[in-house]
Write a protein that holds these residues in place. Structure first.
Motif, PDB file in Angstrom:
ATOM      1  N   UNK A  74       2.094  14.417  -1.633  1.00  0.00           N
ATOM      2  CA  UNK A  74       3.017  13.284  -1.573  1.00  0.00           C
ATOM      3  C   UNK A  74       3.454  12.981  -0.153  1.00  0.00           C
ATOM      4  N   UNK A  75       3.706  14.031   0.624  1.00  0.00           N
ATOM      5  CA  UNK A  75       4.112  13.850   2.019  1.00  0.00           C
ATOM      6  C   UNK A  75       2.960  13.309   2.852  1.00  0.00           C
ATOM      7  N   UNK A  76       1.773  13.875   2.679  1.00  0.00           N
ATOM      8  CA  UNK A  76       0.608  13.396   3.434  1.00  0.00           C
ATOM      9  C   UNK A  76       0.336  11.926   3.142  1.00  0.00           C
ATOM     10  N   UNK A  77       0.378  11.570   1.863  1.00  0.00           N
ATOM     11  CA  UNK A  77       0.113  10.182   1.473  1.00  0.00           C
ATOM     12  C   UNK A  77       1.177   9.233   2.024  1.00  0.00           C
ATOM     13  N   UNK A  78       2.417   9.702   2.069  1.00  0.00           N
ATOM     14  CA  UNK A  78       3.497   8.862   2.603  1.00  0.00           C
ATOM     15  C   UNK A  78       3.309   8.644   4.096  1.00  0.00           C
ATOM     16  N   UNK A  79       3.021   9.711   4.833  1.00  0.00           N
ATOM     17  CA  UNK A  79       2.746   9.550   6.261  1.00  0.00           C
ATOM     18  C   UNK A  79       1.613   8.546   6.484  1.00  0.00           C
ATOM     19  N   UNK A  80       0.536   8.702   5.730  1.00  0.00           N
ATOM     20  CA  UNK A  80      -0.636   7.843   5.922  1.00  0.00           C
ATOM     21  C   UNK A  80      -0.332   6.388   5.575  1.00  0.00           C
ATOM     22  N   UNK A  81       0.410   6.163   4.496  1.00  0.00           N
ATOM     23  CA  UNK A  81       0.783   4.803   4.107  1.00  0.00           C
ATOM     24  C   UNK A  81       1.705   4.178   5.151  1.00  0.00           C
ATOM     25  N   UNK A  82       2.623   4.983   5.677  1.00  0.00           N
ATOM     26  CA  UNK A  82       3.564   4.530   6.692  1.00  0.00           C
ATOM     27  C   UNK A  82       2.807   4.125   7.965  1.00  0.00           C
ATOM     28  N   UNK A  83       1.870   4.976   8.403  1.00  0.00           N
ATOM     29  CA  UNK A  83       1.091   4.678   9.604  1.00  0.00           C
ATOM     30  C   UNK A  83       0.269   3.411   9.422  1.00  0.00           C
ATOM     31  N   UNK A  84      -0.358   3.270   8.255  1.00  0.00           N
ATOM     32  CA  UNK A  84      -1.181   2.084   7.994  1.00  0.00           C
ATOM     33  C   UNK A  84      -0.327   0.823   8.002  1.00  0.00           C
ATOM     34  N   UNK A  85       0.859   0.901   7.426  1.00  0.00           N
ATOM     35  CA  UNK A  85       1.758  -0.252   7.393  1.00  0.00           C
ATOM     36  C   UNK A  85       2.216  -0.630   8.801  1.00  0.00           C
ATOM     37  N   UNK A  86       2.587   0.342   9.597  1.00  0.00           N
ATOM     38  CA  UNK A  86       3.032   0.049  10.958  1.00  0.00           C
ATOM     39  C   UNK A  86       1.893  -0.555  11.784  1.00  0.00           C
ATOM     40  N   UNK A  87       0.672  -0.033  11.618  1.00  0.00           N
ATOM     41  CA  UNK A  87      -0.478  -0.612  12.321  1.00  0.00           C
ATOM     42  C   UNK A  87      -0.680  -2.071  11.914  1.00  0.00           C
ATOM     43  N   UNK A  88      -0.564  -2.326  10.616  1.00  0.00           N
ATOM     44  CA  UNK A  88      -0.757  -3.689  10.108  1.00  0.00           C
ATOM     45  C   UNK A  88       0.291  -4.624  10.692  1.00  0.00           C
ATOM     46  N   UNK A  89       1.543  -4.190  10.689  1.00  0.00           N
ATOM     47  CA  UNK A  89       2.621  -5.046  11.172  1.00  0.00           C
ATOM     48  C   UNK A  89       2.542  -5.261  12.680  1.00  0.00           C
ATOM     49  N   UNK A  90       2.117  -4.222  13.416  1.00  0.00           N
ATOM     50  CA  UNK A  90       1.965  -4.381  14.867  1.00  0.00           C
ATOM     51  C   UNK A  90       0.833  -5.352  15.194  1.00  0.00           C
ATOM     52  N   UNK A  91      -0.261  -5.256  14.421  1.00  0.00           N
ATOM     53  CA  UNK A  91      -1.377  -6.179  14.631  1.00  0.00           C
ATOM     54  C   UNK A  91      -0.940  -7.616  14.344  1.00  0.00           C
ATOM     55  N   UNK A  92      -0.181  -7.785  13.282  1.00  0.00           N
ATOM     56  CA  UNK A  92       0.323  -9.121  12.926  1.00  0.00           C
ATOM     57  C   UNK A  92       1.240  -9.656  14.024  1.00  0.00           C
ATOM     58  N   UNK A  93       2.090  -8.783  14.562  1.00  0.00           N
ATOM     59  CA  UNK A  93       3.013  -9.201  15.621  1.00  0.00           C
ATOM     60  C   UNK A  93       2.246  -9.601  16.879  1.00  0.00           C
ATOM     61  N   UNK A  94       1.154  -8.887  17.181  1.00  0.00           N
ATOM     62  CA  UNK A  94       0.356  -9.205  18.365  1.00  0.00           C
ATOM     63  C   UNK A  94      -0.321 -10.557  18.233  1.00  0.00           C
ATOM     64  N   UNK A  95      -0.796 -10.844  17.027  1.00  0.00           N
ATOM     65  CA  UNK A  95      -1.474 -12.120  16.787  1.00  0.00           C
ATOM     66  C   UNK A  95      -0.505 -13.280  16.869  1.00  0.00           C
ATOM     67  N   UNK A  96       0.714 -13.073  16.346  1.00  0.00           N
ATOM     68  CA  UNK A  96       1.686 -14.168  16.297  1.00  0.00           C
ATOM     69  C   UNK A  96       2.496 -14.306  17.581  1.00  0.00           C
ATOM     70  N   UNK A  97       2.349 -13.333  18.503  1.00  0.00           N
ATOM     71  CA  UNK A  97       3.134 -13.371  19.744  1.00  0.00           C
ATOM     72  C   UNK A  97       2.653 -14.508  20.657  1.00  0.00           C
TER      73      UNK A  97
ATOM     74  N   UNK B  41       0.807  -1.217   0.000  1.00  0.00           N
ATOM     75  CA  UNK B  41       0.000   0.000   0.000  1.00  0.00           C
ATOM     76  C   UNK B  41       0.832   1.255   0.000  1.00  0.00           C
ATOM     77  N   UNK B  42       1.722   1.357  -0.967  1.00  0.00           N
ATOM     78  CA  UNK B  42       2.615   2.521  -1.046  1.00  0.00           C
ATOM     79  C   UNK B  42       1.847   3.766  -1.493  1.00  0.00           C
ATOM     80  N   UNK B  43       2.374   4.941  -1.153  1.00  0.00           N
ATOM     81  CA  UNK B  43       1.743   6.179  -1.644  1.00  0.00           C
ATOM     82  C   UNK B  43       1.844   6.253  -3.158  1.00  0.00           C
ATOM     83  N   UNK B  44       0.854   6.873  -3.768  1.00  0.00           N
ATOM     84  CA  UNK B  44       0.861   7.061  -5.215  1.00  0.00           C
ATOM     85  C   UNK B  44       1.700   8.291  -5.527  1.00  0.00           C
ATOM     86  N   UNK B  45       2.871   8.084  -6.074  1.00  0.00           N
ATOM     87  CA  UNK B  45       3.803   9.181  -6.349  1.00  0.00           C
ATOM     88  C   UNK B  45       3.880   9.387  -7.856  1.00  0.00           C
TER      89      UNK B  45
END
Length: 199
Positions: free
Chosen positions: A176-199, A93-97
């Motif tokens: 471009x900056x707003x979209x990057x921040x938003x994509x970054x936040x969404x990715x970190x949320x996804x990875x943290x959720x995955x880590x919580x499930x697999x912990x 889910x990268x930002x559209x640049x």
């Protein structure tokens, strides 16, 4: 640069809230997982940025700003090898640049993260004192040149805006900056959720 700062503030704050590296109970495992998440975001994003013509922006020296080699150095110190690195999740889910303005906005996020990483670096060194976790290469990044490199980036962005002489240039950079921040936040949320499930 001033417009980028003011118009991305809420996006920045939402993304910053996903970074848990300053937590007093941060574990070596959580640190490693965060680096893996960063690798999954920076890898495909830097590949995309490399094809957007940033070499033409005077004073930017974009290839000297790539962070994936630093993340690889850190992750290897934490036990990864070529095979395991190749199997880490990569952000889809990268930002559209669309072009150079958006790419500069994206780099504003990445370079700002490097600047803010100095505070994280000091915390990690204190928090993990005596624990062999590698060189903290990603957060160490430019070393003593962090400030000068940030100022040079700002000058390059401001100059590119002047050269473009196009009212849409700045708006596209902000988007471009707003979209990057938003994509970054969404990715970190996804990875943290995955880590919580697999912990």
């Amino acid at each position: 640069m001033q417009r980028l700062k003011s118009e991305t503030r809420p996006h920045h704050e939402r993304t910053e809230a996903q970074v848990r590296l300053m937590d007093p109970d941060l574990t070596p495992t959580a640190y490693r997982r965060h680096l893996e998440a960063l690798h999954g975001f920076y890898g495909p994003l830097e590949t995309r940025l490399a094809g957007l013509g940033l070499d033409a922006v005077a004073g930017l020296s974009v290839h000297a700003r790539w962070k994936v080699p630093l993340l690889v150095e850190d992750l290897r110190a934490l036990g990864h090898d070529d095979a395991s690195l190749a199997h880490l999740p990569r952000c889809g889910g990268l930002p559209s640049l669309a072009g150079v303005p958006e790419a500069l906005g994206c780099l504003y996020v990445l370079e700002g993260s490097t600047l803010g990483g100095q505070l994280i670096l000091r915390h990690l060194r204190r928090h993990f004192d005596g624990t062999p976790l590698g060189p903290f290469a990603f957060f160490r990044a430019y070393g003593d040149d962090v400030g000068p490199r940030w100022r040079a980036f700002g000058e390059a962005v401001n100059q590119a805006s002047v050269v473009a002489a196009d009212a849409a240039f700045d708006s596209r950079a902000v988007k471009g900056a707003q979209d990057t921040f938003d994509a970054f936040a969404a990715w970190l949320r996804r990875e943290q959720a995955h880590a919580s499930v697999s912990a």
